[in-house]
Design a protein around this motif. Structure first.
Motif, short mmCIF file in Angstrom:
data_model
loop_
_atom_site.label_atom_id
_atom_site.label_comp_id
_atom_site.label_asym_id
_atom_site.label_seq_id
_atom_site.Cartn_x
_atom_site.Cartn_y
_atom_site.Cartn_z
N HIS A 252 -30.15 2.45 27.24
CA HIS A 252 -29.89 1.49 28.31
C HIS A 252 -30.33 0.10 27.87
CE1 HIS A 252 -29.08 4.84 31.03
NE2 HIS A 252 -30.13 5.42 30.48
N ASP B 293 -25.28 2.00 27.62
CA ASP B 293 -25.20 1.69 29.04
C ASP B 293 -25.79 0.30 29.24
OD1 ASP B 293 -24.89 2.55 31.96
OD2 ASP B 293 -27.02 2.01 31.89
N HIS C 274 -26.49 -3.31 31.57
CA HIS C 274 -26.58 -4.03 32.83
C HIS C 274 -26.79 -5.51 32.52
CE1 HIS C 274 -27.51 -4.73 37.08
NE2 HIS C 274 -28.49 -5.51 36.66
N TYR D 178 -35.15 0.44 30.90
CA TYR D 178 -34.33 -0.05 29.79
C TYR D 178 -35.00 0.22 28.46
CZ TYR D 178 -31.64 -2.36 33.41
OH TYR D 178 -30.86 -2.59 34.52
#
Length: 230
Positions: A3, A27, A29, A46
């Motif tokens: 992440h 992944d 963000h 993360y």
């Protein structure tokens, strides 16, 4: 799946970075605001942060500093600023890498993979056998990857700890900045900015001195590199 958090106010740049990382099965963000980015980095789960410097409401330097108080995950700072002082400041605050815009998205992906691979390898080291190295009132726990001074934990970044541990476990040998960079960063394929080593040695010394350790035996051998004297 790893992440990744991107804190970048330029939506087009953030979108491009996100696309390339997602193609490589990360992944991702994205946050465009400094304060929101910091909150997400601290409270989210993360594995790595890609952090711009110039951000609304809070700059990347302060965000890096605040993340380092809580977490030791890799931080890659990115900026259009080319001045050495900005790079040195970012690394000094605990960033693991510094990339100058514009750069290839493929290079960013490669650096992300390299940092995550290195971080995962270090954090997954077996902790079944406790291995503590003691130098006077400094204790270096190589299994837990923690440093204690007078029995109080002092936070070191991943690279700071790796550099300290390497020097301590390879004493009485002069190591050039280039060799230390190769051994700790394992990124000579991408670049070989040896000033990174200087910054990290300085930060290690500062953290030790802040805790009253005045004569820790990491010696600067002018023109050659650094040596830990056992």
């Amino acid at each position: 799946m790893s992440h990744v958090l991107i804190i970048e106010d330029d939506e087009s740049i953030a979108s491009l970075q996100k696309d390339y990382l997602e193609i490589n099965e990360f992944d991702v963000h994205v946050e465009h605001d400094g304060k929101k980015g910091l909150d997400e980095a601290i409270n989210g789960e993360y594995d790595l942060v890609i952090l711009d410097i110039m951000l609304p409401n809070m700059d990347g330097f302060e965000i890096c500093k605040q993340i380092r108080l809580k977490k030791q995950i890799p931080i890659i700072m990115v900026s259009a600023k080319t001045e050495d002082i900005d790079k040195i400041r970012g690394l000094g605050l605990g960033a693991d890498d510094y990339m100058i815009k514009p750069f290839s998205p493929n290079e960013l992906v490669a650096r992300v993979k390299a940092h995550l691979s290195r971080f995962t390898m270090l954090t997954n080291q077996s902790s079944t056998e406790k291995n503590v190295i003691k130098i006077d009132n400094v204790a270096i726990d190589s299994s837990a990857r923690k440093v204690f001074i007078n029995n109080e934990e002092v936070i070191f970044t991943t690279k700071e700890f790796s550099l300290l541990l390497f020097l301590v476990t390879h004493p009485n040998t002069v190591w050039s900045k280039e060799k230390l960079f190769e051994m700790i960063w394992e990124q000579d394929v991408f670049y070989s900015d040896v000033s990174t080593i200087t910054v990290h040695i300085k930060r290690i010394r500062e953290k030790l001195k802040q805790q009253g350790v005045q004569n820790f035996p990491i010696e600067t051998v002018w023109g050659s590199g650094y040596r830990f004297n056992s």
